[in-house]
Design a protein around this motif. Sequence first.
Motif, PDB file in Angstrom:
ATOM      1  N   UNK A  19       0.781  -1.307   0.116  1.00  0.00           N
ATOM      2  CA  UNK A  19       0.131   0.159  -0.003  1.00  0.00           C
ATOM      3  C   UNK A  19       0.830   1.306  -0.077  1.00  0.00           C
ATOM      4  N   UNK A  20       2.185   1.312  -0.403  1.00  0.00           N
ATOM      5  CA  UNK A  20       3.036   2.441  -0.374  1.00  0.00           C
ATOM      6  C   UNK A  20       3.543   2.827   0.715  1.00  0.00           C
ATOM      7  N   UNK A  21       3.472   2.281   1.786  1.00  0.00           N
ATOM      8  CA  UNK A  21       3.979   2.621   3.212  1.00  0.00           C
ATOM      9  C   UNK A  21       5.811   2.194   3.315  1.00  0.00           C
ATOM     10  N   UNK A  22       5.903   1.040   2.926  1.00  0.00           N
ATOM     11  CA  UNK A  22       7.194   0.383   3.479  1.00  0.00           C
ATOM     12  C   UNK A  22       8.341   0.861   2.539  1.00  0.00           C
ATOM     13  N   UNK A  23       8.142   0.804   1.182  1.00  0.00           N
ATOM     14  CA  UNK A  23       9.303   1.004   0.395  1.00  0.00           C
ATOM     15  C   UNK A  23      10.184   0.148  -0.226  1.00  0.00           C
ATOM     16  N   UNK A  24       9.809  -1.087   0.300  1.00  0.00           N
ATOM     17  CA  UNK A  24      10.484  -2.389  -0.279  1.00  0.00           C
ATOM     18  C   UNK A  24      10.426  -2.680  -1.585  1.00  0.00           C
ATOM     19  N   UNK A  25       9.395  -2.264  -2.263  1.00  0.00           N
ATOM     20  CA  UNK A  25       9.324  -2.286  -3.825  1.00  0.00           C
ATOM     21  C   UNK A  25       9.665  -1.019  -4.607  1.00  0.00           C
ATOM     22  N   UNK A  26      10.356  -0.182  -4.074  1.00  0.00           N
ATOM     23  CA  UNK A  26      10.936   1.229  -4.750  1.00  0.00           C
ATOM     24  C   UNK A  26      11.706   0.739  -5.908  1.00  0.00           C
ATOM     25  N   UNK A  27      11.445   1.424  -6.949  1.00  0.00           N
ATOM     26  CA  UNK A  27      12.310   1.306  -8.356  1.00  0.00           C
ATOM     27  C   UNK A  27      12.751   2.737  -8.753  1.00  0.00           C
ATOM     28  N   UNK A  28      13.266   2.918  -9.554  1.00  0.00           N
ATOM     29  CA  UNK A  28      13.475   4.226 -10.235  1.00  0.00           C
ATOM     30  C   UNK A  28      12.888   4.562 -11.427  1.00  0.00           C
ATOM     31  N   UNK A  29      12.103   5.323 -11.535  1.00  0.00           N
ATOM     32  CA  UNK A  29      11.090   5.656 -12.756  1.00  0.00           C
ATOM     33  C   UNK A  29      11.578   7.040 -13.273  1.00  0.00           C
ATOM     34  N   UNK A  30      12.139   6.842 -14.490  1.00  0.00           N
ATOM     35  CA  UNK A  30      12.606   8.195 -15.050  1.00  0.00           C
ATOM     36  C   UNK A  30      13.292   8.989 -13.961  1.00  0.00           C
ATOM     37  N   UNK A  31      14.505   8.628 -13.345  1.00  0.00           N
ATOM     38  CA  UNK A  31      15.283   9.056 -12.353  1.00  0.00           C
ATOM     39  C   UNK A  31      14.733   9.493 -11.195  1.00  0.00           C
TER      40      UNK A  31
ATOM     41  N   UNK B 229      20.082   5.790  -4.107  1.00  0.00           N
ATOM     42  CA  UNK B 229      20.687   5.876  -5.515  1.00  0.00           C
ATOM     43  C   UNK B 229      20.043   7.332  -6.056  1.00  0.00           C
ATOM     44  N   UNK B 230      18.936   6.975  -6.080  1.00  0.00           N
ATOM     45  CA  UNK B 230      18.013   8.398  -6.613  1.00  0.00           C
ATOM     46  C   UNK B 230      18.327   9.502  -5.979  1.00  0.00           C
ATOM     47  N   UNK B 231      18.411   9.678  -4.465  1.00  0.00           N
ATOM     48  CA  UNK B 231      18.833  10.789  -3.574  1.00  0.00           C
ATOM     49  C   UNK B 231      20.112  11.347  -4.128  1.00  0.00           C
ATOM     50  N   UNK B 232      20.991  10.496  -4.307  1.00  0.00           N
ATOM     51  CA  UNK B 232      22.392  11.046  -4.606  1.00  0.00           C
ATOM     52  C   UNK B 232      22.306  11.723  -5.960  1.00  0.00           C
ATOM     53  N   UNK B 233      21.569  11.063  -6.986  1.00  0.00           N
ATOM     54  CA  UNK B 233      21.708  11.659  -8.112  1.00  0.00           C
ATOM     55  C   UNK B 233      20.890  12.932  -8.399  1.00  0.00           C
ATOM     56  N   UNK B 234      19.716  13.042  -7.625  1.00  0.00           N
ATOM     57  CA  UNK B 234      18.967  13.967  -7.546  1.00  0.00           C
ATOM     58  C   UNK B 234      19.281  15.161  -6.644  1.00  0.00           C
ATOM     59  N   UNK B 235      20.005  14.859  -5.697  1.00  0.00           N
ATOM     60  CA  UNK B 235      20.219  15.803  -4.506  1.00  0.00           C
ATOM     61  C   UNK B 235      21.769  15.525  -4.174  1.00  0.00           C
ATOM     62  N   UNK B 236      22.533  15.956  -5.085  1.00  0.00           N
ATOM     63  CA  UNK B 236      23.892  15.825  -4.905  1.00  0.00           C
ATOM     64  C   UNK B 236      24.707  16.472  -3.629  1.00  0.00           C
TER      65      UNK B 236
END
Length: 149
Positions: A39-51, A104-111
Amino acid sequence: MILNINSEDVDIYIRAADLLLDTIRESLGLTGSKPGCLNGDCGACTIILDEKPMKSCLMLTLEAEGKKIMTIEGLKNTPIQKAFIEHFAFQCGYCTPGFIMNCHSLIKNQPNADPHTIKEWLQSNICRCTGYQEIETAVLSVLRKDYNK
């Protein structure tokens, strides 16, 4: 339908109601993204979609058409993966792929992310086995080493 997943175009048959998480795991055999709360709470299924990080349990596969999908299987020896190992940022490992994708996305988007920003980003993932300090330390170590240039 054609999906671009891990930099590869894949022709796949889906139903209109298929969740992206289920398509990734069951149809494509990429099992790194984990079902957790669904239901979107845990983040175990996180992917990167368009960065950007995305919880794949909240998205229909149809919505991913024309977008670039990256799963944990698409990352190869990234600085954050190495930092998770160096800083013992996981225990059982179930949530680790989701955390790595988000970080990984954090590092790319918020260096230039500061500790407060890192804590904010990490709020979208839940770990029941370890504290978040090791994960925060892993992210900071990558940001300080300027791996992402």
